[in-house]
Scaffold this motif. Structure first.
Motif, PDB file in Angstrom:
ATOM      1  N   ALA A 319      -4.656   6.199  -3.092  1.00 23.78           N
ATOM      2  CA  ALA A 319      -3.612   5.579  -3.899  1.00 23.78           C
ATOM      3  C   ALA A 319      -2.230   5.680  -3.272  1.00 23.78           C
ATOM      4  O   ALA A 319      -1.282   5.103  -3.759  1.00 23.78           O
ATOM      5  CB  ALA A 319      -3.593   6.215  -5.286  1.00 23.78           C
ATOM      6  N   ASN A 320      -2.097   6.431  -2.159  1.00 24.42           N
ATOM      7  CA  ASN A 320      -0.780   6.593  -1.555  1.00 24.42           C
ATOM      8  C   ASN A 320      -0.490   5.540  -0.485  1.00 24.42           C
ATOM      9  O   ASN A 320       0.579   5.536   0.114  1.00 24.42           O
ATOM     10  CB  ASN A 320      -0.660   7.987  -0.929  1.00 24.42           C
ATOM     11  N   THR A 321      -1.437   4.663  -0.197  1.00 22.53           N
ATOM     12  CA  THR A 321      -1.247   3.616   0.801  1.00 22.53           C
ATOM     13  C   THR A 321      -0.792   2.333   0.129  1.00 22.53           C
ATOM     14  O   THR A 321      -1.443   1.846  -0.796  1.00 22.53           O
ATOM     15  CB  THR A 321      -2.557   3.356   1.567  1.00 22.53           C
ATOM     16  N   VAL A 322       0.331   1.762   0.598  1.00 28.70           N
ATOM     17  CA  VAL A 322       0.846   0.516   0.038  1.00 28.70           C
ATOM     18  C   VAL A 322       0.249  -0.656   0.802  1.00 28.70           C
ATOM     19  O   VAL A 322       0.310  -0.705   2.036  1.00 28.70           O
ATOM     20  CB  VAL A 322       2.382   0.468   0.110  1.00 28.70           C
ATOM     21  N   TYR A 350       2.270  -6.254  -4.203  1.00 27.74           N
ATOM     22  CA  TYR A 350       1.975  -4.979  -3.549  1.00 27.74           C
ATOM     23  C   TYR A 350       1.221  -4.060  -4.511  1.00 27.74           C
ATOM     24  O   TYR A 350       1.537  -3.988  -5.699  1.00 27.74           O
ATOM     25  CB  TYR A 350       3.265  -4.280  -3.101  1.00 27.74           C
ATOM     26  N   ARG A 352      -1.098  -0.009  -4.532  1.00 26.79           N
ATOM     27  CA  ARG A 352      -1.421   1.226  -3.806  1.00 26.79           C
ATOM     28  C   ARG A 352      -2.936   1.332  -3.676  1.00 26.79           C
ATOM     29  O   ARG A 352      -3.646   1.487  -4.672  1.00 26.79           O
ATOM     30  CB  ARG A 352      -0.874   2.442  -4.545  1.00 26.79           C
ATOM     31  N   CYS A 353      -3.429   1.254  -2.457  1.00 30.24           N
ATOM     32  CA  CYS A 353      -4.873   1.330  -2.239  1.00 30.24           C
ATOM     33  C   CYS A 353      -5.127   1.336  -0.737  1.00 30.24           C
ATOM     34  O   CYS A 353      -4.292   0.873   0.054  1.00 30.24           O
ATOM     35  CB  CYS A 353      -5.560   0.131  -2.884  1.00 30.24           C
ATOM     36  N   HIS A 354      -6.293   1.859  -0.318  1.00 29.76           N
ATOM     37  CA  HIS A 354      -6.702   1.695   1.075  1.00 29.76           C
ATOM     38  C   HIS A 354      -6.948   0.219   1.353  1.00 29.76           C
ATOM     39  O   HIS A 354      -7.587  -0.478   0.565  1.00 29.76           O
ATOM     40  CB  HIS A 354      -7.997   2.478   1.348  1.00 29.76           C
ATOM     41  N   LEU A 440      -8.814   2.676  -9.068  1.00 32.91           N
ATOM     42  CA  LEU A 440      -7.400   2.291  -9.058  1.00 32.91           C
ATOM     43  C   LEU A 440      -6.834   2.140 -10.463  1.00 32.91           C
ATOM     44  O   LEU A 440      -5.748   1.570 -10.633  1.00 32.91           O
ATOM     45  CB  LEU A 440      -7.228   0.972  -8.280  1.00 32.91           C
ATOM     46  N   THR A 462       0.629  -2.786 -10.065  1.00 31.00           N
ATOM     47  CA  THR A 462       1.405  -3.189  -8.906  1.00 31.00           C
ATOM     48  C   THR A 462       2.590  -2.240  -8.718  1.00 31.00           C
ATOM     49  O   THR A 462       2.907  -1.437  -9.597  1.00 31.00           O
ATOM     50  CB  THR A 462       1.943  -4.622  -9.078  1.00 31.00           C
ATOM     51  N   ILE A 463       3.229  -2.358  -7.578  1.00 34.96           N
ATOM     52  CA  ILE A 463       4.440  -1.592  -7.311  1.00 34.96           C
ATOM     53  C   ILE A 463       5.510  -2.561  -6.827  1.00 34.96           C
ATOM     54  O   ILE A 463       5.202  -3.618  -6.275  1.00 34.96           O
ATOM     55  CB  ILE A 463       4.211  -0.478  -6.274  1.00 34.96           C
TER      56      ILE A 463
END
Length: 466
Positions: A319-322, A350, A352-354, A440, A462-463
């Motif tokens: 979850a830390n990958t944008v 955008y 957060r996910c692999h 997610l 989303t971010i």
């Protein structure tokens, strides 16, 4: 299951509020009944005291001589309260043992003659409520005796009780008028009490609802004593989650090791089959058999790869990958050179996910739509709605039956329509999509497309990049 429990709790919360509010309302009603009878009792006592005091004065102004009732203090009977209608008048009559009136106060004419309506009483006084010519009175009785102790007559003194009872009725009327306000206050108090009672349970539910296979090490934390029932519940759930976490770790480790161990021989077998197919001295039957073996081997390899991905998903969704979902999806669509895909993709989406997981998700959805619609036109739409992005994939294929819409996300499940249509598959692609979406904290649903086909709708957080 947690959502189902939360729905049950919501009903319980409502019922508890009604129970507490109803109990408080019942207590209010009981309190008012007690107050009413206490006020009546106090009013009766107050009137009886005044009657007793006046009877004593009248008794001292009378005497019995030679079976005759005589007045020795006439000024007592000429007082205004006995002569006319004052604010609080008294009405006097004396009856002999046959009920004949021996003496009446002057103001008795205003209400009419009273009757001797006293049962035998052994006490000095008897007090009761009576109706006299449609007028409500509080009356007191005292028996008069001759010097030898023989019964001679009965003194009856009455007074209006309306003033006292009107005060009581006014008090109760005010309570009745205020009852709606009391009901609102009572049920508001019941709601607040219930909320206070269920607040720790709601915290437990909220925490439990956020716990899944990827974060079973998360603990429920509420400030309760260990011996308290909610403290015991919290401890039990935390121990349960810990045991589940340990079990999943063991299963994940086993699956990961087993999958890697299986992949090596499968890869070798697939390579050897490829080598055999390149031989020129094979008969047509041999080639067909080897092709079938190679096809099934590749199918098993894909299943093992999917199981490996699921194992990783349970451990860390990344979850830390944008990820720029817009660019990623455009790259995926570009790889489908000649496939009929209509895409409508909003810019700058955008999440957060692999990136690999999102590739698997988008690819599996597109492949599934193409396969089940016989490679007819597929519509792909990605757009933002508030703080979530919506991925919508629609096809015009065989569709999904209502009773199978939940089952198709189960591992290795194959719909009856696909089996009948002869569509090949391992039944693991959609379960993998479901695992990714769930990791997610997203949602997925299936709708019917008109006039035929299915629509897969996925919503993910989303971010916003500053």
């Amino acid at each position: 299951m947690v959502n189902k429990f939360k729905n049950i709790l919501s009903g319980t919360f409502f019922r508890t509020t009604l129970l507490i509010g109803g109990s408080l309302l019942l207590l209010l009603i009981i309190f008012n009944i007690i107050v009413y009878f206490e006020l009546r009792h106090e009013a009766d006592n107050l009137m009886d005291t005044r009657l007793r005091h006046e009877i004593e004065h009248i008794y001292l102004s009378l005497t019995i001589e030679n079976d005759t009732l005589k007045i020795i203090r006439p000024e007592e009977l000429r007082e205004s309260d006995l002569a006319s209608i004052t604010d609080e008048p008294f009405f006097l009559q004396v009856f002999d043992k046959r009920g004949k009136i021996l003496l009446s106060s002057d103001n008795i004419k205003y209400i009419g003659s009273m009757k001797l309506d006293a049962p035998f009483f052994s006490d000095k006084y008897l007090f009761k409520d009576e109706n006299v010519n449609d007028r409500r009175l509080r009356v007191g009785y005292q028996n008069l005796f001759r010097e030898d102790g023989a019964y001679f007559a009965t003194l009856k003194l009455g007074m209006f009780n309306d003033t006292y009872y009107d005060i009581i009725r006014n008090i109760m009327s005010i309570n009745l008028y205020l009852l709606p306000l009391f009901i609102v206050i009572i049920f508001t108090a019941g709601l607040l009490i219930t909320r206070r009672i269920y607040s720790p349970i709601n915290k437990i539910i909220e925490t439990a609802n956020n716990i899944n296979a990827s974060n079973l090490n998360k603990k429920i934390s509420i400030h309760m004593h260990d011996e308290d029932i909610l403290g015991k519940l919290t401890s039990t759930l935390n121990n349960l989650f810990q045991r589940l976490n340990d079990q999943i770790k063991h299963i994940t480790l086993f699956t990961d090791n087993a999958s890697h161990q299986i992949m090596n021989p499968l890869t070798i077998i697939n390579s050897e089959l490829e080598y055999l197919l390149n031989k020129s001295n094979l008969s047509e039957d041999h080639i067909k058999s080897i092709e079938i073996l190679k096809e099934q081997t590749e199918r098993i390899i894909e299943i093992v790869k999917s199981l490996l991905i699921m194992t990783k998903l349970r451990g860390n969704p990344g979850a830390n990958t944008v990820v720029n979902l817009t660019e990623l999806t455009n790259e995926i669509i570009a790889s489908y050179d000649s496939e009929p895909i209509d895409a409508e993709i909003e810019d700058d989406v955008y999440i957060r996910c692999h990136e690999d997981y999102m590739k698997i998700l988008i690819t599996n959805l597109i492949d599934n739509a193409l396969k089940y619609s016989n490679y007819d036109n597929v519509n792909l739409c990605i757009k933002k709605e508030g703080k979530r992005c919506v991925i919508k994939v629609a096809d015009r294929g065989i569709g999904v039956r209502n009773e199978e819409k939940k089952k198709i996300f189960e591992k290795f499940y194959r719909s009856s329509s696909a089996e009948i249509a002869g569509i090949k598959g391992a039944g693991i692609g959609l379960s993998l999509v479901y695992e990714i979406v769930n990791s997610l904290n997203g949602s997925i649903e299936i709708l019917d497309n008109e006039p035929q086909g299915a629509i897969f709708i996925i919503k993910l957080p989303t971010i916003e990049l500053v």
